[in-house]
Design a protein around this motif. Structure first.
Motif, PDB file in Angstrom:
ATOM      1  N   GLY A  88       1.007  -1.256  -0.042  1.00  0.00           N
ATOM      2  CA  GLY A  88       0.006   0.047  -0.020  1.00  0.00           C
ATOM      3  C   GLY A  88       0.816   1.251  -0.095  1.00  0.00           C
ATOM      4  O   GLY A  88       1.874   1.253  -0.005  1.00  0.00           O
ATOM      5  N   GLY A  90       2.784   3.635   1.245  1.00  0.00           N
ATOM      6  CA  GLY A  90       3.139   3.867   2.664  1.00  0.00           C
ATOM      7  C   GLY A  90       3.920   5.292   2.784  1.00  0.00           C
ATOM      8  O   GLY A  90       4.128   5.937   4.080  1.00  0.00           O
ATOM      9  N   ARG A  91       3.879   6.023   1.680  1.00  0.00           N
ATOM     10  CA  ARG A  91       4.501   7.384   1.704  1.00  0.00           C
ATOM     11  C   ARG A  91       3.822   8.343   0.431  1.00  0.00           C
ATOM     12  O   ARG A  91       4.602   9.226   0.277  1.00  0.00           O
ATOM     13  CB  ARG A  91       6.117   7.424   1.546  1.00  0.00           C
ATOM     14  CG  ARG A  91       6.356   6.718   0.322  1.00  0.00           C
ATOM     15  CD  ARG A  91       7.923   6.965   0.243  1.00  0.00           C
ATOM     16  NE  ARG A  91       8.519   5.970  -0.942  1.00  0.00           N
ATOM     17  CZ  ARG A  91       9.925   6.477  -1.353  1.00  0.00           C
ATOM     18  NH1 ARG A  91      10.392   7.265  -0.681  1.00  0.00           N
ATOM     19  NH2 ARG A  91      10.322   5.634  -2.177  1.00  0.00           N
ATOM     20  N   ARG A 174       3.017  13.613  -8.118  1.00  0.00           N
ATOM     21  CA  ARG A 174       2.919  12.944  -9.436  1.00  0.00           C
ATOM     22  C   ARG A 174       1.663  12.747  -9.903  1.00  0.00           C
ATOM     23  O   ARG A 174       0.571  12.555  -9.303  1.00  0.00           O
ATOM     24  CB  ARG A 174       3.580  11.405  -8.866  1.00  0.00           C
ATOM     25  CG  ARG A 174       3.457  10.545 -10.045  1.00  0.00           C
ATOM     26  CD  ARG A 174       4.381   9.170  -9.448  1.00  0.00           C
ATOM     27  NE  ARG A 174       3.562   8.379  -8.530  1.00  0.00           N
ATOM     28  CZ  ARG A 174       4.080   7.459  -7.955  1.00  0.00           C
ATOM     29  NH1 ARG A 174       5.233   6.773  -8.394  1.00  0.00           N
ATOM     30  NH2 ARG A 174       3.628   6.612  -7.200  1.00  0.00           N
TER      31      ARG A 174
HETATM   32  N1  LIG Z   1       9.867   5.921   3.486  1.00  0.00           N
HETATM   33  C1  LIG Z   1       9.048   5.079   3.495  1.00  0.00           C
HETATM   34  N2  LIG Z   1       7.969   5.165   4.392  1.00  0.00           N
HETATM   35  C2  LIG Z   1       6.884   4.277   4.342  1.00  0.00           C
HETATM   36  N3  LIG Z   1       6.833   3.385   3.228  1.00  0.00           N
HETATM   37  C3  LIG Z   1       7.442   3.329   2.404  1.00  0.00           C
HETATM   38  C4  LIG Z   1       8.977   4.334   2.491  1.00  0.00           C
HETATM   39  N4  LIG Z   1       9.418   3.978   1.163  1.00  0.00           N
HETATM   40  C5  LIG Z   1       8.767   2.766   0.731  1.00  0.00           C
HETATM   41  N5  LIG Z   1       7.773   2.693   1.274  1.00  0.00           N
HETATM   42  C6  LIG Z   1       6.660   1.535   0.777  1.00  0.00           C
HETATM   43  O1  LIG Z   1       7.281   0.299   0.527  1.00  0.00           O
HETATM   44  C7  LIG Z   1       6.734  -0.261  -0.517  1.00  0.00           C
HETATM   45  C8  LIG Z   1       7.807  -0.495  -1.820  1.00  0.00           C
HETATM   46  O2  LIG Z   1       8.335   0.819  -1.858  1.00  0.00           O
HETATM   47  P1  LIG Z   1       8.984   1.264  -3.402  1.00  0.00           P
HETATM   48  O3  LIG Z   1      10.050   1.977  -3.190  1.00  0.00           O
HETATM   49  O4  LIG Z   1       8.729   0.111  -4.484  1.00  0.00           O
HETATM   50  O5  LIG Z   1       7.615   2.096  -3.699  1.00  0.00           O
HETATM   51  P2  LIG Z   1       7.737   3.788  -3.705  1.00  0.00           P
HETATM   52  O6  LIG Z   1       8.785   4.111  -4.525  1.00  0.00           O
HETATM   53  O7  LIG Z   1       7.605   4.333  -2.461  1.00  0.00           O
HETATM   54  O8  LIG Z   1       6.227   4.154  -4.410  1.00  0.00           O
HETATM   55  P3  LIG Z   1       5.522   4.012  -5.855  1.00  0.00           P
HETATM   56  O9  LIG Z   1       5.556   2.399  -6.349  1.00  0.00           O
HETATM   57  O10 LIG Z   1       4.164   4.429  -5.847  1.00  0.00           O
HETATM   58  O11 LIG Z   1       6.593   4.857  -6.598  1.00  0.00           O
HETATM   59  C9  LIG Z   1       5.697   0.693  -0.799  1.00  0.00           C
HETATM   60  O12 LIG Z   1       4.683   0.144  -0.398  1.00  0.00           O
HETATM   61  C10 LIG Z   1       5.973   1.927  -0.289  1.00  0.00           C
HETATM   62  O13 LIG Z   1       4.901   2.827   0.011  1.00  0.00           O
END
Ligand SMILES: Nc1ncnc2c1ncn2[C@@H]1O[C@H](COP(=O)(O)OP(=O)(O)OP(=O)(O)O)[C@@H](O)[C@H]1O
Length: 492
Positions: A88, A90-91, A174
């Motif tokens: 989900g 998370g940020r 975005r």
């Molecule tokens: N600093 C953070 N705090 C909370 N959740 C995080 C953080 N960084 C990543 N996540 C969560 O970890 C998961 C995997 O992260 P990932 O880097 O693939 O996604 P993202 O770059 O945050 O988001 P997106 O896929 O929307 O570009 C996602 O559910 C993301 O929301």
């Protein structure tokens, strides 16, 4: 132009188990980094307002616009092959949806805007470096003509985030044609929520593939459409040397856009085994493996749709397999067709696939720069006087020359004015791609010296990647050995 954002929301009216209502976190001292004025206008947002203190407050999550219904979307996903039932946003916070000038519904999301119920152990924040990377690369992809999420704006938060060290924080605004992912379907399917999967599938059909609603088999047709879009998308990546780096199912957009620019990179020297991501130790997401991985990810989507496709499980599997089998046909057509355009051919003769395959093999053996080879071939297509530039890219220039003899013979079978052929080739062979060492330099200047000049310049050059800009020729060059970036950290 309105100062109120023209939101017209749909996702936030789906069942509440699909998301969590949240408020973006307030940040201390937001400062504008960049507004994408053209994209803002396309969304009916006044770019001057967006750059004003009120606009910046909105972009930083400090002031939620009236019609916004901020939510964090729930999703699951296979990460490096391992299923995680609960990920989900998370940020990230989806502020709402806006119908753009073309009538297309677009999500406006803030990434890095604070914790949500899906943050798990994370801080909900983003560091400035990855925000600049996503801004540069997503906008470059759009300019290259590759479906992608877009960057509307970036703001520095004035707060630090704890990563490998303390780093400046930022938020990215975005825009996407939606944020529904393969992982969104998996989230519901993992909970045996067939009703939820059906509601989501109907939503996606209405939003992205309305033509399938009228067919006898809407859900398998939906799968067909997603398969075709993903196959075409991955072909387009390969044709510009792009490596996504983290093709987990939560990073596969149902709308067929490139999403999540984490450890992504463009290749310099051609090598299909190239991997950049520091966490991809097995090379699962190497450049040349991307089509196979896309197919694997689509198979995970198909599994979630089986109960909707047919009551009889066997029949559902048969239909899904047929849809998945079409991936290869779509991919090959898009990839080989694209490669032929890149070498100046439009018809497809039986021996052409071997001709272009031999070029790639020769490039790999000689570590020839992917982008420059094809760009310089445009001149070589106009006459052998253009060969010198290409030859210089190969360790063994004779290897190129041998190939070029066969190529010229083949070009003669498709007579075309030399200037016209060169111009046509230049529309598919970019001069400028976001080279990794350039992005690193931009990030370094911004983070270490608070200097955003290099970022602004790189964004401007990459906005017109198919044109020559002699004053920016240095951006077209591969890295010198000491500038080479071989590994990317998932750095968030
Ligand atoms: N600093 C953070 N705090 C909370 N959740 C995080 C953080 N960084 C990543 N996540 C969560 O970890 C998961 C995997 O992260 P990932 O880097 O693939 O996604 P993202 O770059 O945050 O988001 P997106 O896929 O929307 O570009 C996602 O559910 C993301 O929301």
């Amino acid at each position: 132009m309105t100062h109120q954002l023209p939101f017209d929301n749909s996702y936030a009216h789906l069942p509440e188990r699909f998301y969590a209502r949240v408020a973006p976190a307030s940040v201390r001292a937001p400062r504008l980094i960049q507004v994408n004025a053209e994209l803002a206008r396309h969304l009916g947002i006044d770019p001057q307002w967006l750059s004003s203190p009120a606009g910046v407050k909105m972009l930083a999550g400090r002031q939620v616009p009236e019609a916004a219904e901020p939510i964090a979307m729930a999703y699951a996903g296979h990460q490096f092959g391992q299923f995680v039932p609960q990920l989900g946003d998370g940020r990230a916070v989806l502020l709402g949806e806006i119908i753009d000038r073309d009538g297309t519904r677009r999500d406006l999301q803030l990434k890095g805007s604070g914790r949500t119920p899906f943050s798990r152990g994370g801080d909900g924040r983003a560091a400035l470096g990855p925000v600049l990377r996503e801004y540069v690369v997503s906008e470059a992809m759009a300019a290259l003509g590759i479906p992608t999420t877009r960057s509307l704006a970036a703001v520095a938060t004035g707060e630090e985030v704890a990563r490998e060290r303390m780093l400046p924080g930022a938020v990215l605004a975005r825009v996407a044609s939606s944020h529904v992912r393969v992982g969104t379907f998996q989230f519901l399917a993992a909970r045996r929520d067939v009703d939820g999967v059906r509601i989501l599938a109907n939503y996606v059909i209405q939003r992205h593939y309305p033509e399938v609603a009228r067919t006898d088999r809407p859900y398998v047709e939906l799968l067909n459409r997603v398969v075709a879009r993903q196959a075409e998308l991955v072909a387009k990546w390969l044709l510009v040397g792009f490596i996504h780096g983290v093709m987990n199912t939560d990073n596969v957009s149902i709308a067929g856009e490139t999403i999540d620019y984490g450890p992504c990179a463009f290749m310099d020297g051609y090598d299909p085994a190239t991997v950049f991501s520091s966490i991809d130790r097995q090379g699962r997401y190497a450049y040349g493996r991307q089509p196979g991985i896309a197919h694997w990810n689509l198979t995970r989507l198909a599994e979630t749709l089986l109960p909707l496709i047919a009551d009889n499980q066997e029949e559902a599997v048969l239909q899904a397999e047929e849809a998945l089998a079409a991936f290869e046909t779509h991919f090959e057509a898009a990839y080989h067709g694209g490669l032929l355009w890149k070498i100046g051919l439009s018809g497809l003769l039986a021996e052409d696939v071997a001709l272009v395959g031999d070029l790639l093999k020769t490039m790999a053996d000689n570590r020839a720069d992917f982008t420059l080879t094809f760009r310089r071939l445009c001149d070589a297509a106009a006459g052998p006087e253009g060969d010198e530039g290409v030859r210089a890219l190969f360790d063994d220039p004779a290897a190129y020359e041998q190939w070029a003899v066969r190529w010229r013979q083949r070009l003669q079978a498709e007579p075309q004015d030399a200037v016209a052929r060169r111009s046509a080739m230049r529309t598919v062979n970019p001069a400028f791609i976001p080279r990794n060492h350039r992005i690193e330099a931009v990030i370094d200047a911004a983070v270490e010296r608070d200097d955003l000049g290099p970022f602004d310049e790189l964004v401007a050059v990459l906005a017109r990647p198919y044109e020559d800009h002699p004053e920016f020729a240095r951006y077209a060059s591969p890295p010198e050995p000491h500038e080479r970036v071989s590994q990317m950290f998932c750095g968030t």
